[in-house]
Design a protein around this motif. Structure first.
Motif, short mmCIF file in Angstrom:
data_model
loop_
_atom_site.label_atom_id
_atom_site.label_comp_id
_atom_site.label_asym_id
_atom_site.label_seq_id
_atom_site.Cartn_x
_atom_site.Cartn_y
_atom_site.Cartn_z
N TRP A 158 24.31 6.08 -17.52
CA TRP A 158 22.86 6.27 -17.52
C TRP A 158 22.65 7.78 -17.43
O TRP A 158 22.94 8.38 -16.39
CB TRP A 158 22.22 5.54 -16.35
N GLY A 159 22.23 8.38 -18.51
CA GLY A 159 22.09 9.84 -18.54
C GLY A 159 23.44 10.54 -18.45
O GLY A 159 23.53 11.65 -17.93
N ARG B 220 24.48 19.70 -16.15
CA ARG B 220 23.53 20.24 -15.16
C ARG B 220 22.82 19.08 -14.45
O ARG B 220 22.63 19.10 -13.25
CB ARG B 220 22.52 21.16 -15.85
N PHE B 221 22.45 18.06 -15.22
CA PHE B 221 21.79 16.89 -14.65
C PHE B 221 22.66 16.20 -13.61
O PHE B 221 22.23 15.93 -12.49
CB PHE B 221 21.41 15.91 -15.78
N ASN C 21 24.11 16.66 -5.96
CA ASN C 21 23.72 17.42 -4.76
C ASN C 21 22.92 16.56 -3.79
O ASN C 21 22.91 16.83 -2.59
CB ASN C 21 22.92 18.66 -5.15
N CYS C 22 22.21 15.57 -4.29
CA CYS C 22 21.45 14.66 -3.42
C CYS C 22 22.37 13.60 -2.82
O CYS C 22 22.09 13.07 -1.76
CB CYS C 22 20.36 13.94 -4.20
N TYR D 287 14.33 16.71 -13.48
CA TYR D 287 13.58 16.11 -14.59
C TYR D 287 13.84 16.86 -15.90
O TYR D 287 14.10 16.24 -16.94
CB TYR D 287 12.08 16.07 -14.28
N HIS D 288 13.79 18.19 -15.86
CA HIS D 288 14.00 18.97 -17.07
C HIS D 288 15.44 18.82 -17.59
O HIS D 288 15.65 18.72 -18.80
CB HIS D 288 13.65 20.44 -16.84
N ALA D 289 16.41 18.77 -16.66
CA ALA D 289 17.80 18.58 -17.07
C ALA D 289 18.01 17.18 -17.66
O ALA D 289 18.73 17.00 -18.64
CB ALA D 289 18.74 18.78 -15.88
N LEU D 290 17.32 16.21 -17.10
CA LEU D 290 17.41 14.82 -17.59
C LEU D 290 16.84 14.71 -19.01
O LEU D 290 17.38 14.00 -19.85
CB LEU D 290 16.62 13.94 -16.62
N MET D 291 15.76 15.44 -19.28
CA MET D 291 15.09 15.35 -20.57
C MET D 291 15.94 15.88 -21.73
O MET D 291 15.69 15.52 -22.89
CB MET D 291 13.76 16.10 -20.54
N ILE D 292 16.94 16.70 -21.45
CA ILE D 292 17.75 17.26 -22.55
C ILE D 292 19.10 16.55 -22.69
O ILE D 292 19.89 16.89 -23.57
CB ILE D 292 17.96 18.78 -22.41
#
Length: 195
Positions: free
Chosen positions: A97-98, A130-131, A137-138, A187-192
């Motif tokens: 997933w991603g 990056r995503f 990290n979480c 979110y931005h890393a996920l979008m790419i």
């Protein structure tokens, strides 16, 4: 005569209160029983099938919201997809997933919110992005808000935001710039990502 009427009225009121209290207790115990995780109906896939827009492997446990107190736990066939609250892959099985191997997806508890939480198995991660690094990290579930709650796939056209990442990053804390920035970056890393 007047005393007798008072006693009868008092008895009727007491009976109504007692019946109301018993109905209330029954409703509470039924609600608890219906929502206990080990009492929910589930179906274990016997072959790969598409559920919520995801091709899930054989042995996937699909857990449903309980509708009726007489429902059996294990189902012989899938129930209505709209009632799915969790998809859990068999022990040792993951899907990407991603680009991240995941073990389960759980619908948000709050029915007012469209979305779900995705749980990763970073020990099975083969390619860092990056995503995946930001998510790692979480070190916990990633809360995703979506437009269409019937699509839990990695569909960037359906994903509206990253609502949370573990317990340390939540959109709820709007005044905390660090939390908001981390979620924005995710979110931005996920979008790419191309899945």
């Amino acid at each position: 005569m007047k005393t007798q009427k008072i006693v009868i009225v008092f008895g009727v009121i007491l009976l109504i209160v007692l019946v109301g209290f018993l109905v209330y207790l029954f409703a509470l115990s039924s609600a608890y029983t219906l929502n206990k995780p080990d009492k929910r109906p589930f179906f274990i896939t016997t072959k790969p099938i598409v559920v919520k827009g995801i091709l899930v492997p054989k042995g996937t446990k699909i857990i449903y919201k309980k509708q009726y107190f007489w429902e059996k736990q294990e189902q012989k066939k899938p129930l209505q997809e709209k009632n799915i609250i969790q998809i859990a892959f068999a022990e040792g099985a993951t899907i990407l997933w991603g680009g991240v191997p995941i073990t389960s997806i759980v619908k948000f508890y709050n029915s007012e919110m469209n979305g779900f939480t995705v749980y990763a198995d970073f020990s099975s991660l083969h390619k860092e992005t990056r995503f995946s690094t930001l998510w790692q990290n979480c070190n916990d579930g990633l809360g995703i808000t979506v437009e269409d709650n019937d699509d839990w796939s990695f569909n960037t056209k359906n994903i509206l935001d990253v609502e949370s990442c573990g317990v340390n990053y939540r959109r709820y804390y709007k005044d905390d710039e660090n939390q908001q920035k981390h979620l924005d970056d995710l979110y931005h890393a996920l979008m790419i990502i191309e899945d």
